[in-house]
Design a protein around this motif. Structure first.
Motif, mmCIF file in Angstrom:
data_model
loop_
_atom_site.group_PDB
_atom_site.id
_atom_site.type_symbol
_atom_site.label_atom_id
_atom_site.label_comp_id
_atom_site.label_asym_id
_atom_site.label_seq_id
_atom_site.Cartn_x
_atom_site.Cartn_y
_atom_site.Cartn_z
ATOM 1 N N ALA A 35 -20.889 -28.661 28.789
ATOM 2 C CA ALA A 35 -20.247 -27.423 29.222
ATOM 3 C C ALA A 35 -19.468 -26.821 28.065
ATOM 4 N N THR A 162 -23.011 -19.291 37.719
ATOM 5 C CA THR A 162 -22.521 -19.053 39.084
ATOM 6 C C THR A 162 -21.492 -17.944 39.154
ATOM 7 N N ARG A 170 -22.763 -21.790 44.854
ATOM 8 C CA ARG A 170 -22.345 -22.452 43.616
ATOM 9 C C ARG A 170 -22.599 -23.950 43.705
ATOM 10 N N ARG A 171 -22.253 -24.535 44.835
ATOM 11 C CA ARG A 171 -22.460 -25.977 44.991
ATOM 12 C C ARG A 171 -23.940 -26.315 45.078
ATOM 13 N N TRP A 174 -25.064 -26.382 41.554
ATOM 14 C CA TRP A 174 -24.612 -27.615 40.894
ATOM 15 C C TRP A 174 -25.565 -28.759 41.219
ATOM 16 N N VAL A 177 -28.717 -28.396 39.214
ATOM 17 C CA VAL A 177 -28.528 -28.787 37.815
ATOM 18 C C VAL A 177 -28.596 -30.305 37.671
ATOM 19 N N ARG A 178 -27.992 -31.007 38.611
ATOM 20 C CA ARG A 178 -28.039 -32.477 38.557
ATOM 21 C C ARG A 178 -29.475 -32.981 38.706
ATOM 22 N N THR A 191 -19.262 -21.420 31.096
ATOM 23 C CA THR A 191 -18.659 -21.125 32.382
ATOM 24 C C THR A 191 -17.210 -20.694 32.224
ATOM 25 N N GLU A 195 -13.549 -25.768 37.287
ATOM 26 C CA GLU A 195 -14.017 -26.813 38.199
ATOM 27 C C GLU A 195 -15.501 -27.090 38.024
ATOM 28 N N GLU A 196 -16.230 -26.095 37.543
ATOM 29 C CA GLU A 196 -17.660 -26.288 37.297
ATOM 30 C C GLU A 196 -17.875 -27.321 36.189
ATOM 31 N N GLU A 199 -16.668 -30.737 37.404
ATOM 32 C CA GLU A 199 -17.571 -31.319 38.397
ATOM 33 C C GLU A 199 -18.828 -31.897 37.760
ATOM 34 N N MET A 200 -19.393 -31.202 36.771
ATOM 35 C CA MET A 200 -20.754 -31.548 36.329
ATOM 36 C C MET A 200 -20.887 -32.126 34.934
#
Length: 312
Positions: A35, A162, A170-171, A174, A177-178, A191, A195-196, A199-200
């Protein structure tokens, strides 16, 4: 192991003299989610645009999958997928024709099975023959990802993927992407949503004024730079901090009902036992204690405001 993406001494200076990027060095490992955080105008999109062949660098090199993006443009570009911030497609086309055409642009033979899998994964299959103009904003955003995945890239850039979408979508993205990472795709995303990244991402880079301020594993970044805060909820309000507490960097909050103490949790001596003992000596009673870790957003703001200012 060789990185799948290697960026060395990359710089971009426009004719106006504006330095968009300055000596950026970055190595991305295969299969990681990286990120890139930074304020508007920091250089995030410029960096992505150079790697994807949209913008020409002033200096430096970029190697994708072992191919120099200038000398071996076709081979390098075939490994890269880009999901831009803005929607760029014919509104009278359909998701099926758009994704199929995008695959053909890279010289790949038709593969209806792959296009179907991509559209299904992005919840676009039931709209595959609908006009793009009839799709919702979220569907159009997912279609941009479908276009980028049509030629089966090994490296996927998501530029603010997002931005402007609702929390549920958005979730969902996510989760997508995973799944892509689990399938072996390397993900680089920019981003504005802290939190994005939290989170990832496996690693986080912070860019400001064209310079990479820091690149670090997410957990290590938060451990190294994150502070903890102890909040002492008092029994009676204080009008001001007593002189007897001057050795601690305390902040009086909550109308005098809370003492906030910021400390490094990794130091051998945090100073908390001594602080609590001193409160007792001064006859200052408290009814509750709680601690919290600095958020990634707080770390980001600190890095940009302090280190970014020093790099300017």
């Amino acid at each position: 192991m060789q990185p799948i993406l290697s960026i060395s001494q990359l710089g971009k200076t426009y004719a106006s003299g504006h330095v968009a990027l300055a000596d950026v060095d970055l190595q991305i490992a295969a299969g990681e989610i990286f990120a890139l955080l930074g304020p508007n105008g920091a250089g995030k999109t410029t960096l992505i645009s150079i790697v994807c062949g949209i913008v020409t660098a002033t200096r430096g090199t970029v190697v994708a999958g072992g191919h120099d993006i200038v000398r071996e443009y076709r081979a390098a570009r075939s490994l890269i997928g880009l999901v831009p911030q803005e929607l760029h497609t014919d509104m009278f086309e359909t998701p099926w024709t758009t994704a199929t055409f995008s695959r053909g642009l890279f010289g790949l033979p038709p593969d209806p099975g792959h296009i179907e899998r991509v559209l299904r994964d992005l919840s676009l299959w039931d709209k595959c023959h609908a006009k793009i103009m009839a799709l919702s904003g979220g569907m159009k955003r997912r279609l941009m990802i479908a276009k980028a995945l049509a030629h089966e890239p090994k490296i996927l850039f998501l530029d603010e993927p997002t931005a402007g979408v609702d929390v549920e979508l958005r979730r969902d993205m996510w989760a997508l992407v995973r799944r892509l990472r689990e399938a072996g795709t390397t993900i680089i995303l920019t981003t504005h949503y802290i939190e994005e990244a939290e989170e990832m991402a496996d690693r986080i880079g912070v860019i400001n004024k064209g310079r990479l301020v820091v690149v670090e594993e997410k957990a290590k970044l938060m451990k190294t730079l994150g502070k903890k805060q102890l909040t002492v909820q008092l029994q009676e309000p204080l009008a001001a901090l007593p002189a007897g507490l001057s050795q601690w960097p305390l902040v009086l909050k909550g109308g005098g009902m809370e003492l906030e103490y910021t400390f490094d949790a990794h130091e051998e001596r945090t100073g908390i036992p001594d602080l609590l003992a001193r409160l007792g000596e001064l006859g200052i009673g408290y009814r509750d204690l709680n601690t919290r870790q600095s958020t990634l957003e707080e770390i980001f703001v600190d890095l940009v405001s302090e280190r970014g200012r020093g790099a300017a």
